[in-house]
Design a protein around this motif. Structure first.
Motif, short mmCIF file in Angstrom:
data_model
loop_
_atom_site.label_atom_id
_atom_site.label_comp_id
_atom_site.label_asym_id
_atom_site.label_seq_id
_atom_site.Cartn_x
_atom_site.Cartn_y
_atom_site.Cartn_z
N LEU A 1 2.48 1.81 -3.43
CA LEU A 1 1.51 2.46 -4.32
C LEU A 1 1.44 3.97 -4.01
O LEU A 1 1.45 4.79 -4.93
N ALA A 2 1.35 4.28 -2.74
CA ALA A 2 1.19 5.69 -2.35
C ALA A 2 2.43 6.50 -2.70
O ALA A 2 2.33 7.69 -3.01
N GLN B 1 1.95 -0.51 -9.15
CA GLN B 1 0.52 -0.59 -9.44
C GLN B 1 0.18 -1.64 -10.50
O GLN B 1 -0.98 -2.07 -10.60
N ALA C 1 0.84 -1.20 0.00
CA ALA C 1 0.00 0.00 0.00
C ALA C 1 0.88 1.25 0.00
O ALA C 1 0.57 2.24 -0.67
N ALA C 2 1.98 1.19 0.73
CA ALA C 2 2.91 2.32 0.77
C ALA C 2 3.65 2.47 -0.57
O ALA C 2 3.86 3.58 -1.05
#
Lengths: 464, 464
Positions: free
Chosen positions: B412-413, B420, B409-410
Motif C-alpha cells: 500500500l505504502a 488498495q 502494508a508496504a
C-alpha cells in the motif's frame, strides 16, 4: 527477580514506583517504569498536594502552575519517573507540549506525563456495554491493563450502570482515567442524538468531573460545514462521538453545541484541572479515507480550540487517526504539530491496512510505532477484537503488549535517554544464556518463560 | 464466498491460481494472490518448459533468458500473477533487480518473483531438529504456511533425516524452497566446523541441487578480516551459518572457503538455476549491534559477490538483518541497494526492540513493514517462539499472518497497482455491515468470524 521499589523525592510523600529487575550476574539491577499501581489505596498524599495549592492560592491546573513557574509535587514525581529534571517537566507543560492529566478529585493517581519529550504512553479502553460486563469485571480489566503497562485507561462504558462503574474505576485507578462524556449524555436522552442539549452535556461533565475523571474526549471540532465532506468517503464517519455530533448538526442545521459553548467548557475543566482530549470525530475509518479534507479540516479547528483552552490554563491533547497507510503517517503528525501548536498528539493506532480483522493490534502497532517515532505522545491501543466484538481479558493484554512494543520501539528510535538500557540488558542476558534474567526483563515474563519451557523444560537447560 | 480460480496465459499450460472472493452485494469479485498450491501434484507443465529450453539451446537460468530477451513461460506466469506486463518481469530480472527462483529440478513450482517492483513476499522457515519433528509434520507445516500466504519456505532441517525430509518437502511444494546447505554439511562432519571442507560443501549443494532446491543461503561474505569486528558487540555473531564460518576462518586462519571457491559455486548454481541468497553471517543480534562495521563490511563484500554471480547468469538476492531500531532501518536498504546494485533485499524482520520475547512476530512486523516500504523485496518471518523454542503450527500461522500484514502494508505504502482494492473492498463491506463479505475478504476468515461470533452469534447480527 522482579520486585517493586520506590524512589523518594524531595519530600517524603513523593514515592515513585519502579519495577526493579535483579540480575543473576551481579550487574546493576534494571529499573523499569511501573504502572501497576499500589493495589490498595490507603495512603493518598495527593489530597494534601491539592489542598496545599488551594491554601496558598496557587493556580488549580498544572498548566497554570507551570506558567507561574511552580514545580508541583506531581511534576517532581513525573520527573523522577521519567529520569529527567523537574524543570523540563514544568517547561514542557508550560509550553503546552506536554500534559499531566490529574483531576483534583482523583487523589488515587500516580502522576504521569504525556508529551513528545517523554516516554511514549499507551492508553487502554475498557467499559461496560448494554449487553455485557459488570462493574467488578471492569475494575478487574483496569487492574489487568495497568499490570501489563497501560499508562492511562479510558472508561467507555455505556448501558445502565455508567456512574457506578466509573466510580469504582476512579477509586481503584492509579492511572489517569479518560471518558467520552457524550456517551453518557446520550444515555440520558435514551439514545436519541437529536434530544441532546448543551445543558444535559454540561450536567454530565460536571457529574464526571466531580468523580475525578482526568481527561475527556470532546468532539468540538465536528463543524456543520465539515460534515458534507465525509459524504463521499468509503467509510463515512466512524467515530461514535463524531457521528452523534454530525447527526445533531445536520438534523438541526446548527453549529455543534460543543463548539459554540467551548469557552464555558474550558471554565469547568479549569476548575477541576481536567485535560481536553480534543476528539477527531471525522477521523478516517479506512485506508481509502486517510488524510482527506474532512479529517484535516477538523484538525485545523482543533488547533483553534487548543488556543482557547490554553487561554483558560486548561491542558490539551489532540486525538488523531485511525486508519492510515504508512506513507501518509508522517503528514498527520507534522500537520497536527503545526496547526495545534505542538499540543500532544494522541492517536488510535493507526491501522496500516484494512485486510486483517482479528489482527488489528498488529496492523495498528506498525502504524503506532511509526507515528510515535514521528512525535505522537500517546497511543490508544487496538485489540484483536477491533471491528469484531468486545475485548475480553486476553484481548486487553494482547492490545496493551502490542502497544508497549510500539511505544518502546519509538522511544528507541527517538533516542529517549535510558530507553536502550532495557534492550541491552535483555540482549546481554540472551547472549550469555541467562534465561531467568531474560524472562524477568521481558515485557511479558510469564509467556516468555512458558514458550521456552514447552520445548526445553529442564531447569538445567535454562542456565546452560 | 472464496473459491480457487485459474487464469490462462498465452498457452494452455500456463494456469495461474487466484483466490476469488464473491461478494453478496453483486459487485465484481475480488481476486487475491494465492500461494496455497494445487494440493495434488499430478500435472507438471514446467517439466516441458525446462525441456523446451534445453531442446532449443536457450540459457538455463531465468537471468540468462531475460538477458537474451526471452520471456519464459515462468515469466509470463508471474506477470499474470502480479498483474503486470511480461516485459516488466523480464526487464527486472535482466537488470538483476528481481529474481524468479526456480530450480530446473523443481517442476512442482508455481512461479513467483521477488523484487521491489512487485508485491512484497514472505518467507516461512520450517525444518526438523535433532530433538523434535518428523518428515510428515514438516510437510504439513509447509502446506500450512503456504495456506496462510507464505511465498517461499526455507527448510532449515538439522538432525538425522535431512535428505529425506527435504525430498518430501520439494515434491509437495508449489513455492520455491530455500536451504542453508552449511547446516547439512556440518551434519556430515558430525558437527565439528573445523572438519568442514569445500569438497564436503560442494557435494552437499549438488545433492540439494539435484533434489530441486530453488535458492540457497551462502555465507560467503564472512571474511577473516571481518570476524574481529564482531568481538566487541553486545551479542557477537548470532547467525548460525555466520558463526560456523567465523569459527572455521579463525581456527584455520584462512579465508572463508565459500569466498575462495565462489566462482565454482556459481558454475554449479548456473547449471540448475539456483538463486543465491547471499547470507548475512554478521547480522546484528541486538538493537545495540545494528548497522555496525562488521555488518556493513560484510554487506559490501556481498555486493562484490553479486557481480560475480551475475557474470555467470546466476540470480542473486541478498540477506539482511535482524535487529534494527526504527531510525536505522532505512540506511540498511539504501546501502544494500547501492553496494549490491539493486539486487533484491531479503531481510529477517528486523526486530525493532529486544524487550519482548514471545512477541517477536510483532516487534519484527513493525520493522518488516518499514523495511519493505523502503524497498526490501522479501521478508523472512519471525514467529512468537523466536529466541525461545521451536515454532509449532500455531506459531507458524501467527508468523505468516503478521508478515502478510507487514508485506501488504508496504505494498500500500509503495502504491503497488491494485493493492488498495483489497482494503477498499473490505472497508466497504465493513461500512455496509456485510459481515460475510468482510470475513471472506479477511487475511484469516476463520479467526475473524469466530471473534465476531463470540459476542454476537446470531446469523441475523451478521447481516444487520
Amino acid at each position: 527477580m522482579r520486585r517493586k521499589v520506590y524512589v523518594s523525592g524531595s519530600r517524603p510523600d513523593i514515592q515513585v514506583p519502579f519495577a526493579e529487575v535483579g540480575l543473576t550476574d551481579g550487574s546493576t539491577p534494571v529499573r523499569l517504569y511501573d504502572t501497576s499501581g499500589p493495589g490498595v489505596f490507603d495512603h493518598l498524599p495527593r489530597v494534601d498536594w491539592v489542598a496545599d495549592r488551594r491554601l496558598h492560592g496557587a493556580p488549580v491546573t498544572q498548566l497554570g502552575c507551570a506558567r507561574a513557574g511552580i514545580i508541583t509535587p506531581e511534576m517532581e514525581y513525573v520527573a523522577l519517573r521519567e529520569g529527567v529534571t523537574p524543570e523540563l517537566v514544568r517547561d514542557e507543560i508550560a509550553a503546552g507540549r506536554a500534559v499531566l492529566p490529574a483531576n483534583v478529585n482523583h487523589p488515587e493517581i500516580e502522576p504521569m506525563i504525556i508529551g513528545k519529550a517523554f516516554l511514549v504512553k499507551v492508553n487502554a479502553n475498557i467499559g461496560t456495554s448494554a449487553v455485557t460486563s459488570d462493574v467488578a469485571e471492569e475494575v478487574e480489566k483496569l487492574t489487568w491493563a495497568t499490570r501489563w503497562g497501560a499508562d492511562t485507561v479510558m472508561d467507555l462504558s455505556t448501558g445502565p450502570r455508567i456512574h457506578e462503574t466509573r466510580e469504582a474505576i476512579m477509586r481503584n485507578s492509579a492511572v489517569p482515567i479518560g471518558t467520552v462524556p457524550i456517551y453518557q449524555a446520550l444515555e440520558k436522552v435514551k439514545g436519541d442524538p437529536l434530544k441532546l442539549t448543551w445543558e444535559i452535556y454540561r450536567e454530565t461533565i460536571i457529574e464526571q468531573a466531580e468523580q475525578g475523571v482526568d481527561y475527556m474526549t470532546v468532539h468540538a471540532g465536528v463543524l456543520l460545514r465539515y460534515v458534507p465532506l465525509a459524504a463521499d468517503r468509503v467509510t463515512g464517519i466512524v467515530s461514535r462521538g463524531g457521528s452523534i455530533m454530525a447527526a445533531w448538526c445536520l438534523a438541526k442545521h446548527r453549529e455543534n453545541f460543543l463548539y459554540t459553548n467551548f469557552e464555558e467548557l474550558c471554565e469547568i475543566f479549569a476548575r477541576y484541572d481536567i485535560t481536553f482530549s480534543l476528539g477527531d470525530g471525522l477521523r478516517p475509518g479506512s485506508i481509502a479515507d486517510a488524510n482527506d479534507e474532512a479529517q484535516f479540516g477538523e484538525l485545523r479547528t482543533l488547533g483553534e480550540l487548543t488556543e482557547i483552552a490554553w487561554r483558560h490554563d486548561v491542558q490539551v491533547m489532540v486525538e488523531g487517526p485511525g486508519h492510515v497507510p504508512m506513507h501518509k503517517i508522517k503528514e498527520n503528525v507534522d500537520l497536527q504539530q503545526e496547526v495545534c501548536h505542538e499540543a500532544p498528539f494522541y492517536t488510535l493506532g493507526p491501522l496500516t491496512t484494512d485486510i486483517a480483522p482479528a489482527y488489528d493490534h498488529i496492523t495498528s502497532a506498525i502504524g503506532a510505532a511509526m507515528i510515535a517515532m514521528y512525535g505522537t505522545a500517546m497511543l490508544c491501543y487496538v485489540t484483536p477484537k477491533e471491528h469484531l466484538g468486545l475485548p475480553d481479558r486476553n484481548d486487553v493484554k494482547a492490545g496493551v503488549i502490542a502497544y508497549k512494543i510500539a511505544a518502546h520501539a519509538a522511544d528507541l528510535a527517538k533516542g529517549h535517554p535510558g530507553a536502550q538500557a532495557w534492550d541491552d540488558a535483555l540482549s546481554k542476558a540472551r547472549f550469555e544464556f541467562r534465561w531467568e534474567d531474560q524472562f524477568d526483563l521481558s515485557l511479558d515474563p510469564e509467556t516468555a518463560r512458558s514458550y521456552h519451557d514447552e520445548t526445553l523444560p529442564a531447569p538445567a537447560a535454562k542456565t546452560a
